[in-house]
Design an enzyme around this catalytic site. Sequence first.
Site, PDB file in Angstrom:
ATOM      1  N   CYS A   7      13.410   4.445  -2.684  1.00 23.90           N
ATOM      2  CA  CYS A   7      14.220   3.967  -3.763  1.00 23.90           C
ATOM      3  C   CYS A   7      15.205   2.766  -3.280  1.00 23.90           C
ATOM      4  O   CYS A   7      15.017   2.554  -2.353  1.00 23.90           O
ATOM      5  CB  CYS A   7      15.099   5.331  -4.192  1.00 23.90           C
ATOM      6  N   GLY A  33      11.836   0.307  -6.699  1.00 25.67           N
ATOM      7  CA  GLY A  33      11.658   1.429  -7.600  1.00 25.67           C
ATOM      8  C   GLY A  33      11.619   1.204  -9.061  1.00 25.67           C
ATOM      9  O   GLY A  33      12.616   0.390  -9.415  1.00 25.67           O
ATOM     10  N   ASN A 107      18.062   7.109  -0.873  1.00 30.32           N
ATOM     11  CA  ASN A 107      16.926   6.478  -0.394  1.00 30.32           C
ATOM     12  C   ASN A 107      16.277   7.517   0.717  1.00 30.32           C
ATOM     13  O   ASN A 107      17.018   7.253   1.731  1.00 30.32           O
ATOM     14  CB  ASN A 107      17.191   5.173  -0.239  1.00 30.32           C
ATOM     15  N   GLY A 108      15.120   7.638   0.675  1.00 25.98           N
ATOM     16  CA  GLY A 108      14.528   8.415   1.930  1.00 25.98           C
ATOM     17  C   GLY A 108      13.997   9.632   1.549  1.00 25.98           C
ATOM     18  O   GLY A 108      14.097  10.068   0.101  1.00 25.98           O
ATOM     19  N   CYS A 240      12.412   1.873  10.017  1.00 27.24           N
ATOM     20  CA  CYS A 240      10.981   1.729   9.425  1.00 27.24           C
ATOM     21  C   CYS A 240      10.606   0.406   9.531  1.00 27.24           C
ATOM     22  O   CYS A 240      11.143  -0.703   8.794  1.00 27.24           O
ATOM     23  CB  CYS A 240      11.006   2.093   8.003  1.00 27.24           C
ATOM     24  N   TYR A 246       5.953  -4.682   4.680  1.00 35.54           N
ATOM     25  CA  TYR A 246       5.702  -4.668   2.965  1.00 35.54           C
ATOM     26  C   TYR A 246       6.800  -4.678   1.863  1.00 35.54           C
ATOM     27  O   TYR A 246       6.989  -5.142   1.044  1.00 35.54           O
ATOM     28  CB  TYR A 246       4.668  -3.595   2.668  1.00 35.54           C
ATOM     29  N   SER A 287       2.653  -9.967  -1.835  1.00 31.68           N
ATOM     30  CA  SER A 287       2.872  -9.397  -0.425  1.00 31.68           C
ATOM     31  C   SER A 287       2.397 -10.078   0.678  1.00 31.68           C
ATOM     32  O   SER A 287       2.874  -9.946   1.874  1.00 31.68           O
ATOM     33  CB  SER A 287       2.469  -7.876  -0.500  1.00 31.68           C
ATOM     34  N   ASP A 349      -3.613 -10.172   3.729  1.00 34.92           N
ATOM     35  CA  ASP A 349      -2.671  -9.201   3.041  1.00 34.92           C
ATOM     36  C   ASP A 349      -1.909  -8.548   3.949  1.00 34.92           C
ATOM     37  O   ASP A 349      -2.214  -8.711   5.286  1.00 34.92           O
ATOM     38  CB  ASP A 349      -3.659  -8.280   2.069  1.00 34.92           C
ATOM     39  N   ASP A 350      -0.859  -7.968   3.599  1.00 33.23           N
ATOM     40  CA  ASP A 350       0.115  -7.432   4.484  1.00 33.23           C
ATOM     41  C   ASP A 350      -0.759  -5.825   5.258  1.00 33.23           C
ATOM     42  O   ASP A 350      -0.061  -5.595   6.202  1.00 33.23           O
ATOM     43  CB  ASP A 350       1.366  -6.867   3.871  1.00 33.23           C
ATOM     44  N   CYS A 386       3.320   8.524   5.776  1.00 38.04           N
ATOM     45  CA  CYS A 386       4.935   8.243   5.762  1.00 38.04           C
ATOM     46  C   CYS A 386       5.477   9.604   5.164  1.00 38.04           C
ATOM     47  O   CYS A 386       5.312   9.983   4.093  1.00 38.04           O
ATOM     48  CB  CYS A 386       5.505   7.206   5.216  1.00 38.04           C
ATOM     49  N   CYS A 435      10.449   3.127  13.808  1.00 35.41           N
ATOM     50  CA  CYS A 435       9.605   4.188  13.437  1.00 35.41           C
ATOM     51  C   CYS A 435       8.396   3.411  13.172  1.00 35.41           C
ATOM     52  O   CYS A 435       8.156   2.600  12.123  1.00 35.41           O
ATOM     53  CB  CYS A 435       9.978   4.591  12.345  1.00 35.41           C
ATOM     54  N   CYS A 438       3.402   5.309  10.619  1.00 37.14           N
ATOM     55  CA  CYS A 438       2.166   5.086   9.744  1.00 37.14           C
ATOM     56  C   CYS A 438       1.178   4.170  10.802  1.00 37.14           C
ATOM     57  O   CYS A 438      -0.150   4.618  10.204  1.00 37.14           O
ATOM     58  CB  CYS A 438       2.514   4.431   8.532  1.00 37.14           C
TER      59      CYS A 438
HETATM   60  P1  AMP Z   1      -4.845   0.113  -0.775  1.00 38.46           P
HETATM   61  O1  AMP Z   1      -5.790  -0.454  -1.996  1.00 38.46           O
HETATM   62  O2  AMP Z   1      -4.441   1.520  -0.792  1.00 38.46           O
HETATM   63  O3  AMP Z   1      -5.507  -0.373   0.413  1.00 38.46           O
HETATM   64  O4  AMP Z   1      -3.584  -0.831  -1.125  1.00 38.46           O
HETATM   65  C1  AMP Z   1      -3.238  -2.071  -0.347  1.00 38.46           C
HETATM   66  C2  AMP Z   1      -2.284  -2.755  -1.060  1.00 38.46           C
HETATM   67  O5  AMP Z   1      -1.094  -2.351  -1.575  1.00 38.46           O
HETATM   68  C3  AMP Z   1      -1.878  -4.056  -0.266  1.00 38.46           C
HETATM   69  O6  AMP Z   1      -1.888  -5.258  -0.887  1.00 38.46           O
HETATM   70  C4  AMP Z   1      -0.243  -3.555   0.025  1.00 38.46           C
HETATM   71  O7  AMP Z   1       0.445  -4.827  -0.107  1.00 38.46           O
HETATM   72  C5  AMP Z   1       0.154  -2.682  -0.938  1.00 38.46           C
HETATM   73  N1  AMP Z   1       0.948  -1.548  -0.627  1.00 38.46           N
HETATM   74  C6  AMP Z   1       0.647  -1.187   0.586  1.00 38.46           C
HETATM   75  N2  AMP Z   1       1.793  -0.134   0.625  1.00 38.46           N
HETATM   76  C7  AMP Z   1       2.107   0.202  -0.569  1.00 38.46           C
HETATM   77  C8  AMP Z   1       3.045   1.288  -0.991  1.00 38.46           C
HETATM   78  N3  AMP Z   1       3.705   1.905  -0.376  1.00 38.46           N
HETATM   79  N4  AMP Z   1       3.258   0.887  -2.554  1.00 38.46           N
HETATM   80  C9  AMP Z   1       2.660   0.084  -3.169  1.00 38.46           C
HETATM   81  N5  AMP Z   1       1.833  -0.769  -2.738  1.00 38.46           N
HETATM   82  C10 AMP Z   1       1.751  -0.735  -1.465  1.00 38.46           C
END
Ligand code: AMP
Length: 460
Positions: A7, A33, A107-108, A240, A246, A287, A349-350, A386, A435, A438
């Site tokens: 959050c 959020g 938040n947490g 974190c 991300y 992202s 991607d991240d 997480c 941390c 993950c």
């Molecule tokens: P996935 O399809 O589950 O592999 O989702 C990966 C994508 O979700 C990547 O493009 C990330 O930028 C994004 N992502 C990573 N963590 C989260 C999160 N906690 N909530 C929403 N999106 C996320």
Amino acid sequence: MGVYDKCAVFGIFGNRYAANLTYLGLHALQHRGQESSGIISTDSDQFYSYKGRGLVSEIFTKEIIESLKGNIAIGHNRYSTTGASSLNNVQPFAAHFKNGDIAIAHNGNLINSESTRHQLIEEGAIFHTTSDTENFLHLLAKSQYYDLPEALSAVFSKVKGAYSLVLMTKDSLIGVRDPYGIRPLSLGKLGDSYILSSESCAFDLIGASLIRDIEPGEMLFITTGGLKSYSFANEKPAACIFEYVYFARPDSLLWGKSVYSIRKKMGAILAEESTVDSDIVIPVPDSGIPAALGYAEKSGISFQMGLMRNHYVGRTFIEPSQSIRHFGVKLKLNPIRSVVEGRTVTVVDDSIVRGTTSKKIIKMIKEAGAKKVHMRISSPPFISPCFYGIDTPTRRELIASSHTVEEIRKYITADSLNFLSLEGMLKAAGKKEFCTACFTQNYPIKLESEPAYGTPLPFL
Ligand code: AMP
């Protein structure tokens, strides 16, 4: 079953536009959020509260903001989770105490919330929500201390987990970070007013300046008498790292560093580690953009926008089964044929969480005529859930928890796949204790047992 929130919190002390500025702050923190928001203000006489479901701009009207009187206010944005989305769970929460009225926004995640809650109920507590945040209030009510700093310190000795808190009494604003400092919380100033915010991007919007972070294990009281800081714990900090990967906004200064610069550096190190011959580098927006820029700059490969993002996607209103969830990516992203057609493309991607997004994106880019698609991820394989406030699926759903990089490559149908190394990520993030659970399963706060946990990521 508790509600697991990731959050945003915001608070302001000593400003006649307290509620309005809190509204703006929450707006700047909307990415943390989107499910619901609330503001509680005080004019030193009583609390004024308004909460609703939806986006900040949908919940609050001019009239509502005007009804939130006083010079002190706190606010909260809640992240979307399945179930338990009743208004009861919308923060901030307020309660009456022997030491006066108090409101809290969190938040947490607490990792001992179930056992604490169970014990409190055994002892006669009546809970109004299913949120772990309510534990703080019950523990405070039972405290033997009348002095608030003492009472809160005693509460914090009983809770385990991640908590960045803003609390408000009729004459003070209080900022707290858990002993490990897992989630962020910054202190800012606007004229004579003090502000607390999950991220500094909220300061920029309202013209406030960033002073410093609240320290891990610090409780900062803000009153008309000024600032008073208390240290209630001394642990090895563990901020974190996924905030840098991300979660935080690139325009925030987090723990003294620009999130944007760190993401770019992650991309540059990724390029040093695993550049592959390509015609173009494209990000997964939004992202992946800073990391893709860093990757392109370092590798010398042309940066292009090969995917367009629709920012207005809400929901599909279709059963959220895994097969139909695939559809969601298409609603959000569309390839630009003229950019990718006939080309060898590196997509940055991240993170890969379940692998669904990457798989769908690669399929789309190939259908748009790309010759080859290489996938580069600016963080290591996400192997473990997480429990400290980033909403992640269960371990079983995390593709990297049970598959090798080569198996993931096959699943997402990439021509090659590389992740940033753990060392590379830490190098980009700079000298700090993080941390990394993950990515490493090294949980700084040990779990009694792994809770049933996880909700579908709203991205899908
Ligand atoms: P996935 O399809 O589950 O592999 O989702 C990966 C994508 O979700 C990547 O493009 C990330 O930028 C994004 N992502 C990573 N963590 C989260 C999160 N906690 N909530 C929403 N999106 C996320």
